[in-house]
Design a protein around this motif. Structure first.
Motif, short mmCIF file in Angstrom:
data_model
loop_
_atom_site.label_atom_id
_atom_site.label_comp_id
_atom_site.label_asym_id
_atom_site.label_seq_id
_atom_site.Cartn_x
_atom_site.Cartn_y
_atom_site.Cartn_z
N GLU A 183 15.43 -28.56 9.42
CA GLU A 183 16.49 -29.19 9.78
C GLU A 183 16.30 -30.64 10.49
O GLU A 183 17.33 -31.36 10.15
CB GLU A 183 17.22 -28.34 10.72
N ALA A 184 15.32 -30.59 11.29
CA ALA A 184 15.12 -32.09 11.82
C ALA A 184 14.64 -32.96 10.91
O ALA A 184 15.29 -34.28 10.93
CB ALA A 184 13.95 -31.91 12.76
N ALA A 185 14.32 -32.56 9.68
CA ALA A 185 13.84 -33.49 8.61
C ALA A 185 15.06 -34.10 7.93
O ALA A 185 15.27 -35.30 7.24
CB ALA A 185 12.98 -33.14 7.50
N ALA A 186 16.27 -33.22 8.03
CA ALA A 186 17.60 -33.55 7.40
C ALA A 186 18.53 -33.94 8.44
O ALA A 186 19.84 -34.12 8.13
CB ALA A 186 18.04 -32.40 6.44
N ALA A 187 18.31 -34.13 9.71
CA ALA A 187 19.35 -34.49 10.69
C ALA A 187 20.08 -35.46 10.32
O ALA A 187 21.18 -35.29 10.57
CB ALA A 187 18.43 -34.63 12.25
N GLY A 188 19.53 -36.64 9.82
CA GLY A 188 20.29 -37.68 9.43
C GLY A 188 21.41 -37.60 8.47
O GLY A 188 22.41 -37.71 8.58
N THR A 189 20.75 -37.25 7.34
CA THR A 189 21.54 -37.08 6.16
C THR A 189 22.64 -35.70 6.07
O THR A 189 23.97 -35.88 5.70
CB THR A 189 20.83 -36.51 4.80
N ARG A 190 22.30 -34.81 6.94
CA ARG A 190 23.26 -33.76 7.24
C ARG A 190 24.26 -34.19 8.10
O ARG A 190 25.46 -33.82 8.03
CB ARG A 190 22.66 -32.68 7.77
N PHE A 191 24.07 -35.17 9.11
CA PHE A 191 25.28 -35.75 9.77
C PHE A 191 26.14 -36.36 9.08
O PHE A 191 27.35 -36.39 9.33
CB PHE A 191 24.69 -36.17 11.05
N GLN A 192 25.62 -37.30 8.18
CA GLN A 192 26.42 -38.05 7.54
C GLN A 192 27.32 -37.16 6.65
O GLN A 192 28.45 -37.43 6.23
CB GLN A 192 25.71 -39.17 6.57
N ALA A 193 26.83 -36.22 6.04
CA ALA A 193 27.45 -35.08 5.28
C ALA A 193 28.45 -34.54 6.09
O ALA A 193 29.78 -34.33 5.54
CB ALA A 193 26.57 -33.94 4.39
N LEU A 194 28.38 -34.14 7.08
CA LEU A 194 29.21 -33.67 7.98
C LEU A 194 30.45 -34.49 8.35
O LEU A 194 31.58 -34.24 8.13
CB LEU A 194 28.48 -33.35 9.41
N VAL A 195 30.16 -35.58 8.64
CA VAL A 195 31.12 -36.64 8.61
C VAL A 195 32.11 -37.03 7.54
O VAL A 195 33.34 -36.87 7.77
CB VAL A 195 30.68 -38.08 9.27
N ASP A 196 31.31 -37.09 6.45
CA ASP A 196 32.21 -37.26 5.10
C ASP A 196 32.92 -36.15 4.86
O ASP A 196 34.11 -36.29 4.49
CB ASP A 196 31.02 -37.71 4.19
N ASN A 197 32.40 -34.85 5.18
CA ASN A 197 33.26 -33.92 4.74
C ASN A 197 34.47 -33.64 5.49
O ASN A 197 35.42 -33.46 5.30
CB ASN A 197 32.50 -32.36 4.61
N LEU A 198 34.04 -33.88 6.74
CA LEU A 198 35.29 -33.88 7.89
C LEU A 198 36.49 -34.95 7.77
O LEU A 198 37.85 -34.83 7.62
CB LEU A 198 34.77 -33.87 9.27
N ARG A 199 35.92 -36.16 7.36
CA ARG A 199 36.83 -36.87 6.70
C ARG A 199 37.83 -36.60 5.80
O ARG A 199 39.10 -37.07 5.85
CB ARG A 199 36.01 -38.27 6.38
N SER A 200 37.32 -35.96 4.88
CA SER A 200 38.16 -35.39 3.77
C SER A 200 38.70 -34.20 4.08
O SER A 200 39.97 -34.15 3.64
CB SER A 200 37.12 -35.10 2.54
#
Length: 275
Positions: free
Chosen positions: A175-192
């Motif tokens: 999860e730590a290795a994906a902490a950045g990309t997963r956060f951007q995905a979280l923001v992008d999905n919530l924006r939608s």
């Protein structure tokens, strides 16, 4: 005045009285330092009272895990205040960065804003991953929808302006290795997926716990904030000595983190001072 003109004037006046307010809403989510434990041993673990508290609309539903609720605001916006505790040892209540964040914006002259809090007491970032079926993703969406429905039922309008996020101390190495990309995905999905959130700006509050895995989380969260126009972040490493159990921020640190969130949104121009 003729009867016809009186009717027109009366209609205009009453329609203006019925117009609702427009609110800028901020979503707070993350794990325990977003939730805000109160087991730091201070003589008074509360955030105290402040005249600004009554000016800030506040809606919450916090969780222990996918199956256990910590408590909520009863499905309505209230004033800024601590939330239910009693589950974690020493934390009779919970309050996190929302307190100083709301007070700081209010003192800057900002009005007609609200905070929606949907935090939990731990867990890795998989819980916030839409693609992985994370229950916190669904919970954030459901909580925001419930909050905004309570606004529109009163004739008010809104926009989801920002997101505050503190999470990462419990991440696995994967999860730590994906902490950045997963956060951007979280923001992008919530924006939608959230209503009126297409321009939502996100701010990551940095974790302060020590350890190699936490260092990886910080590095990846910093990288995504540096490379993404609608994501910012700030470090809290200088608050490491204020982790009362090597993990959770104490009372003064929580105030500082909330103020830093407010300054991040002010600096980004998401809200503007009105002294």
């Amino acid at each position: 005045m003729s009867f016809g003109k009186w009717i027109v004037a009366f209609t205009l006046a009453t329609s203006q009285l019925c117009l609702g307010e427009h609110y800028k809403l901020f979503v707070l989510t993350g794990q325990s330092n977003s939730l805000g434990n109160t087991a730091g041993g201070e003589p008074d673990p509360s955030p105290g009272s402040d005249p600004a508290d009554s000016r800030v609309k506040f809606f919450w539903h916090n969780l222990v895990d996918a199956n256990t609720s910590l408590g909520d605001s009863g499905g309505v916006f209230t004033s800024l205040q601590p939330q239910q505790g009693g589950h974690y040892s020493g934390s009779a209540t919970h309050w996190g960065p929302e307190i100083a964040f709301g007070r700081t914006l209010c003192r800057a002259g900002i009005r007609n804003f609200g905070i929606i809090k949907a935090s939990r007491g731990g867990g890795g970032n998989t819980n916030w991953s839409k693609s992985a079926g994370g229950h916190m993703y669904a919970h954030v969406v459901a909580t925001v929808n419930a909050a905004t429905a309570s606004l529109t039922s009163s004739g008010d309008t809104f926009e989801i302006t920002g997101m505050l996020y503190i999470q990462g101390e419990s991440d696995s190495s994967t999860e730590a290795a994906a902490a950045g990309t997963r956060f951007q995905a979280l923001v992008d999905n919530l924006r939608s997926d959230l209503p009126n959130a297409a321009n939502m700006h996100a701010v990551i509050g940095g974790i302060a716990a020590a350890g190699a895995t936490c260092d990886i989380v910080r590095s990846n969260q910093n990288a995504i904030a540096d490379s993404t126009a609608y994501i910012d972040g700030f470090s809290n490493m200088n608050l490491q000595a204020k982790l009362y159990d090597s993990l959770h921020f104490n009372k003064s640190a929580k105030i500082t983190v909330g103020e830093r969130f407010a300054q991040a949104f002010l600096s980004a121009g998401i809200v503007s001072r009105h002294y």
